[in-house]
Write an enzyme that holds these catalytic residues in place. Structure first.
Site, PDB file in Angstrom:
ATOM      1  N   CYS A   1      27.902  52.767  18.470  1.00  0.00           N
ATOM      2  CA  CYS A   1      28.524  51.451  18.271  1.00  0.00           C
ATOM      3  C   CYS A   1      29.477  51.118  19.413  1.00  0.00           C
ATOM      4  O   CYS A   1      29.890  51.981  20.189  1.00  0.00           O
ATOM      5  CB  CYS A   1      29.322  51.435  16.959  1.00  0.00           C
ATOM      6  SG  CYS A   1      28.356  51.687  15.467  1.00  0.00           S
TER       7      CYS A   1
ATOM      8  N   ASP B   1      42.312  31.238  54.902  1.00  0.00           N
ATOM      9  CA  ASP B   1      42.188  30.109  53.985  1.00  0.00           C
ATOM     10  C   ASP B   1      43.524  29.369  53.890  1.00  0.00           C
ATOM     11  O   ASP B   1      44.572  29.973  53.634  1.00  0.00           O
ATOM     12  CB  ASP B   1      41.772  30.621  52.605  1.00  0.00           C
ATOM     13  CG  ASP B   1      41.575  29.494  51.611  1.00  0.00           C
ATOM     14  OD1 ASP B   1      40.503  28.883  51.612  1.00  0.00           O
ATOM     15  OD2 ASP B   1      42.533  29.216  50.837  1.00  0.00           O
TER      16      ASP B   1
END
Length: 486
Positions: free
Chosen positions: A34, A446
């Site tokens: 699980c 940038d």
């Protein structure tokens, strides 16, 4: 597992979603494994065995839980250099499984620039199973999801999952899960059956919380192209076109956040059924569903801006499209780049019929741009240098010398990008961020990054960013966010 077993047991006891996809528990009494978020009755500690991935759990004889459905769990993310080779191999294997492709280990090793023997050793060391076992698990989990969530015929599920024949698929499914595919389809609950009855393909994709829903939606909304993309307060719709077995399949996809379940609800046009696996993988990348925020946020806490837990790196649904948009965004604002891109779409994009009034066009294909008249592209207001870069990019994609997807080799792709005319360091780093999903890219020049850091010194910005490794791509997103917030 990186967690001690007692700590892992506490994680499943509290259903801690932060460990979803990084931790699986096998119960020896039921032979079922699980996710930590599973809501079944908590097993006794002595009956639990803990695994770092689904393939490792299945190699020990456990089969997936039908309730928490391990196939929905978030996947792997690239982390540090010691695991980079194994992680890159795992990504390539996952993409091959989702794309329904056959991938041999010698070919994978050659692609990654190592020997077959070395790849198997490194993969076994970091993942715990052989590459072929990992690939089989990825294919079976994808098939399990398609059987549960759709009405695709079993034969089509087998092919979409990457199996060469229905016989091999049935044999592998029965061996691993101790049931045949038809039995799984009969066992799904009423909600699954009702969902599968629709002609629209609907699937669920999980992520690890926290997740900055507002930031991701704002990012896509600021760049949305009319006719191709539509963003609202809960999600996004867009058109897509992908090659499949010698032809191009065209249609639409839509996704919405389901934050209460830490999931994305994905819907696909029926015509895209053969591409379900590939589109699941592309959606996971575009929304960065496999990110591990606990690791990322811990490093970004050193940034000189206010922390925002759950930051994500918006990726790409189509590598060429995103790279082309990056080229058109060179030295202009986001708004100006969107205007230029819209002109390109209106001139060279193919019309498409969809059920949505605001989705009616496809982004121009690499072939269409590569063979377009340069003067026709220039007449849209795109400067000559940008036209040359755009067409060089398109030609490289068309002739196969450049691959633009998350499984492409990083350094080789960066070198080939920067060898193209008009594509420099900034464009290559942004493409690495969004197309290759590289978490440590940093476009130091940038203007948004420099403004957010309060400097014009590119070298100083790059030096400051070293403290944010190996998550500098996420640092870039956080710096861009500070400008938007301001």
């Amino acid at each position: 597992m990186t967690l001690h077993d007692d700590a892992a047991y506490r994680a499943i006891s509290t259903h801690d979603a932060r460990f979803d996809g990084r931790l699986f528990v096998g119960v020896t009494t039921t032979r079922v494994y699980c996710r930590p978020v599973c809501r079944v009755r908590l097993p006794r500690r002595e009956n639990c065995r803990f695994f770092s991935n689904a393939a490792l759990a299945e190699s020990h004889g456990f089969r997936p839980c039908l309730r928490c459905r391990p196939e929905l769990a978030p996947g792997l993310s690239l982390m540090d250099s010691s695991e980079a080779l194994a992680q890159q191999a795992a990504r390539t294997i996952e993409q091959a499984a989702h794309d329904g492709q056959t991938l041999s280990m010698p070919r994978l090793a050659q692609r990654l620039g190592v020997t077959d023997r070395h790849l198997r050793r490194i993969f076994q060391q970091h993942v715990g199973v052989a590459p072929i076992d990992y690939l089989t698990t990825q294919r079976l989990l994808l098939a399990k999801q398609l059987l549960t969530d759709t009405t695709m015929p079993v034969t089509q599920v087998a092919l979409a999952s990457g199996f060469a024949s229905l016989r091999r698929f049935n044999a592998a499914f029965a061996e691993r899960y101790r049931m045949n595919p038809s039995a799984l389809r009969r066992a799904r609950d009423d909600d699954d059956a009702q969902r599968a009855a629709s002609t629209t393909l609907r699937l669920r994709l999980a992520y690890r919380p926290p997740y900055q829903h507002d930031a991701v939606l704002r990012f896509f909304a600021a760049r949305a192209l009319a006719g191709i993309e539509a963003v609202d307060a809960h999600g996004m719709r867009r058109t897509v076109a992908l090659p499949h077995r010698g032809r191009v399949l065209k249609g639409w996809l839509a996704w919405r956040f389901a934050p209460q379940r830490h999931e994305i609800e994905l819907a696909l046009a029926p015509d895209l059924a053969p591409l379900t696996g590939a589109l699941v993988q592309r959606t996971r990348q575009a929304l960065d569903l496999d990110a591990d925020p606990t690791r990322i946020d811990a490093v970004l806490a050193a940034m000189p801006v206010a922390p925002r837990p759950g930051i994500r790196l918006p990726g790409s649904f189509d590598g060429f499209e995103t790279a082309a948009r990056v080229v058109l965004g060179q030295q202009v604002t986001v708004k100006a780049a969107r205007t230029l891109t819209l002109r390109l779409v209106e001139r060279f994009g193919e019309a498409l019929s969809t059920p949505f009034d605001d989705l009616n066009r496809l982004f121009p294909s690499a072939d269409a741009i590569a063979h377009a008249d340069p003067d026709a592209i220039g007449s849209l207001g795109i400067v000559r240098q940008r036209v040359g870069a755009l067409q060089a990019l398109a030609r490289a994609v068309c002739d196969g010398s450049l691959e633009l997807h998350r499984a492409a080799p990083l350094q080789e792709t960066l070198q080939r990008l920067q060898a193209l005319p008009g594509i420099g360091q900034w464009s290559a780093q942004v493409i690495a961020m969004r197309v290759l999903s590289w978490p440590d890219a940093f476009p130091a020049s940038d203007i948004g990054v420099l403004n957010a850091l309060g400097t014009r010194d590119v070298a100083a910005a790059a030096a400051q960013a070293r403290a944010w490794q190996p998550w500098r791509s996420y640092a870039v997103m956080r710096l861009w966010q500070t400008l938007e917030d301001a």
